[in-house]
Design an enzyme around this catalytic site. Structure first.
Site, PDB file in Angstrom:
ATOM      1  N   LYS A   1      16.246  31.062  10.543  1.00 21.29           N
ATOM      2  CA  LYS A   1      15.449  32.173   9.989  1.00 21.29           C
ATOM      3  C   LYS A   1      16.214  33.040   9.000  1.00 21.29           C
ATOM      4  O   LYS A   1      15.688  33.445   7.974  1.00 21.29           O
ATOM      5  CB  LYS A   1      14.855  33.034  11.110  1.00 21.29           C
ATOM      6  CG  LYS A   1      15.837  33.509  12.174  1.00 21.29           C
ATOM      7  CD  LYS A   1      15.810  32.653  13.398  1.00 21.29           C
ATOM      8  CE  LYS A   1      17.078  32.787  14.211  1.00 21.29           C
ATOM      9  NZ  LYS A   1      16.876  32.894  15.616  1.00 21.29           N
TER      10      LYS A   1
ATOM     11  N   LYS B   1      12.303  37.044  10.542  1.00 25.17           N
ATOM     12  CA  LYS B   1      11.034  36.363  10.841  1.00 25.17           C
ATOM     13  C   LYS B   1       9.868  37.061  10.133  1.00 25.17           C
ATOM     14  O   LYS B   1       8.968  36.411   9.595  1.00 25.17           O
ATOM     15  CB  LYS B   1      10.830  36.325  12.359  1.00 25.17           C
ATOM     16  CG  LYS B   1      11.897  35.456  13.027  1.00 25.17           C
ATOM     17  CD  LYS B   1      12.011  35.719  14.503  1.00 25.17           C
ATOM     18  CE  LYS B   1      13.086  34.847  15.126  1.00 25.17           C
ATOM     19  NZ  LYS B   1      13.425  35.239  16.486  1.00 25.17           N
TER      20      LYS B   1
HETATM   21  N1  HSE Z   1      17.778  34.995  19.078  1.00 27.19           N
HETATM   22  C1  HSE Z   1      16.436  34.616  18.801  1.00 27.19           C
HETATM   23  C2  HSE Z   1      15.522  35.389  19.719  1.00 27.19           C
HETATM   24  C3  HSE Z   1      16.268  33.148  18.974  1.00 27.19           C
HETATM   25  O1  HSE Z   1      16.021  35.952  20.706  1.00 27.19           O
HETATM   26  O2  HSE Z   1      14.319  35.461  19.468  1.00 27.19           O
HETATM   27  C4  HSE Z   1      14.940  32.629  18.519  1.00 27.19           C
HETATM   28  O3  HSE Z   1      14.752  32.827  17.151  1.00 27.19           O
END
Ligand code: HSE
Length: 393
Positions: free
Chosen positions: A98, A198
């Protein structure tokens, strides 16, 4: 690629790489097999046969029999290098990175167009929730008004453990790390950077707007304390870290901020590493998507789904960009917030449009008031560990 077996070259064999391996092994109906896995450290013990592994990236990138490159590594620059080389070499690419995608969206869009090869990344946003494909296909119009929700599994896990089981922040974070939910550098999760990446990706697929991550304000749960938790509980609420993008007067704004969430809100019941996304569209009102947002096999399932989609020649069409009426990005929007601090010199209350509640005690103080998002983004005083922020509904 229909009716043939596709050969995969995978970069990275960490949590997601191993998750994909397991998911692939248990999916009998998919015509894909792993040909090579490129890893960094050849001396690390691996759970599968050593003949799979190489440390030479060209064994994948320059192998004409490898159809699809699956990029699942941690390092942002190296990931971009791998993905761009693979696209230039005419290989389809699937990625879960991402940060790399959010930071390079415009170049990656260009590379796909120039090389006429697909690049899919469903796993990059909300792991198992098929949100990108929904935004691309079902919402291929301009009726969408908002995308908001929980898009980081680790912080949702931590907040769940704090609110439901009275665990300490540190213990909950440690568990999230042990379960493979957290980033290698967990400050990316707890300070809200990971969900911001995201949101930047979702913003493009929802509205056709390219935004650089640094333009979007993120503030995580790193300043949360017992006083804030009590504040939420007294209001029959919980706290959730929420990413938000919304059309507003012809523009679109976005942010990632902790929110006070009441029981009637669908996001209230999204627990542990689950993510939840609410879409608002002109004629459908709210739609709610929920699913595991972190973890090896949950993320591996989304990667598998992209690999499978490639077998049917699927590619993102970025229809909102082509519709050519994308809203401009703005941080000019009013938010109602709770601002907690210790001493008056730690904050600048003159930045507020209005203050409707003020509390003072010998330990903590807070105000509830309305402030502009851009002011929050610019506020150096929010870096003080004694200062915390929550958005109110
Ligand atoms: N570190 C990210 C989370 C992993 O905790 O959502 C998934 O993208």
């Amino acid at each position: 690629m229909e009716n043939k077996i596709i050969n995969l070259g995978i970069f990275g064999f960490g949590c997601v790489g191993q998750g994909l391996y397991e998911v692939l092994n248990r999916t009998k109906g998919i015509n894909a097999r792993i040909k090579k896995i490129c890893i960094k450290d050849p001396n690390k013990s691996r759970p599968i046969d050593s003949s799979y592994f190489t440390t030479d990236k060209n064994e994948i990138l320059e192998d004409p029999t490898i159809d699809v490159v699956v990029e699942l590594i941690n390092e942002t620059e190296a990931a971009f290098e791998i993905v761009s080389t693979a696209l230039r070499n005419g290989k389809a690419v699937v990625s879960a990175s991402k940060r790399m995608i959010a930071e390079n969206l415009a170049s990656l869009y260009q590379l796909q167009a120039e090389n006429k090869v697909p690049f899919l990344y469903e796993a990059s946003s909300c792991a198992s929730i098929p949100i990108i494909r929904n935004l691309e296909e079902y919402y291929d119009n301009d009726l969408l008004n908002a995308v908001e929700g929980i898009c980081n599994g680790s912080t949702n896990y931590i907040l769940t453990k704090i609110f439901e089981e009275n665990l300490s922040f540190e213990t909950a974070l440690q568990q999230a790390q042990e379960l493979g939910f957290a980033e290698t550098d967990p400050t990316l999760d707890i300070e809200g950077y990971d969900p911001k990446f995201k949101i930047v990706i979702l913003l493009l697929h929802a509205f056709g707007t390219f935004v650089k991550p640094e333009e979007v304000f993120n503030f995580g749960i790193h300043h949360l304390n017992d006083f804030d938790i009590q504040f939420a509980k007294q209001r029959n609420s919980t706290i959730k870290l929420i990413g938000h993008c919304r059309r507003n007067n012809g523009n679109v704004f976005a942010f990632v901020l902790p929110h006070l969430v009441k029981e009637h809100n669908l996001l209230y019941d999204v627990y542990n590493e689950y993510n939840g996304i609410l879409l608002e569209s002109a004629f459908t009102d709210k739609q709610f998507f929920v699913g595991k947002g972190a973890g090896g096999t949950a993320t591996g399932s989304a990667v598998l789904s992209d690999i499978s989609a490639l077998l049917y020649n699927y590619r993102y069409e970025y229809k909102k960009i082509k519709q050519n009426n994308q809203p401009a990005f703005t941080n000019d929007v009013k938010l109602k917030v709770y601002l907690r601090y210790k001493t008056p010199d730690q904050v600048d209350l003159t930045e507020f449009f209005s203050i409707e509640e003020k509390y003072e005690s010998s330990t903590w103080r807070y105000v509830v008031g309305t402030i502009n998002l851009q002011k929050l983004k610019d506020a150096a005083w929010l870096k003080n560990k004694d200062v915390n922020l929550l958005v109110l509904e």
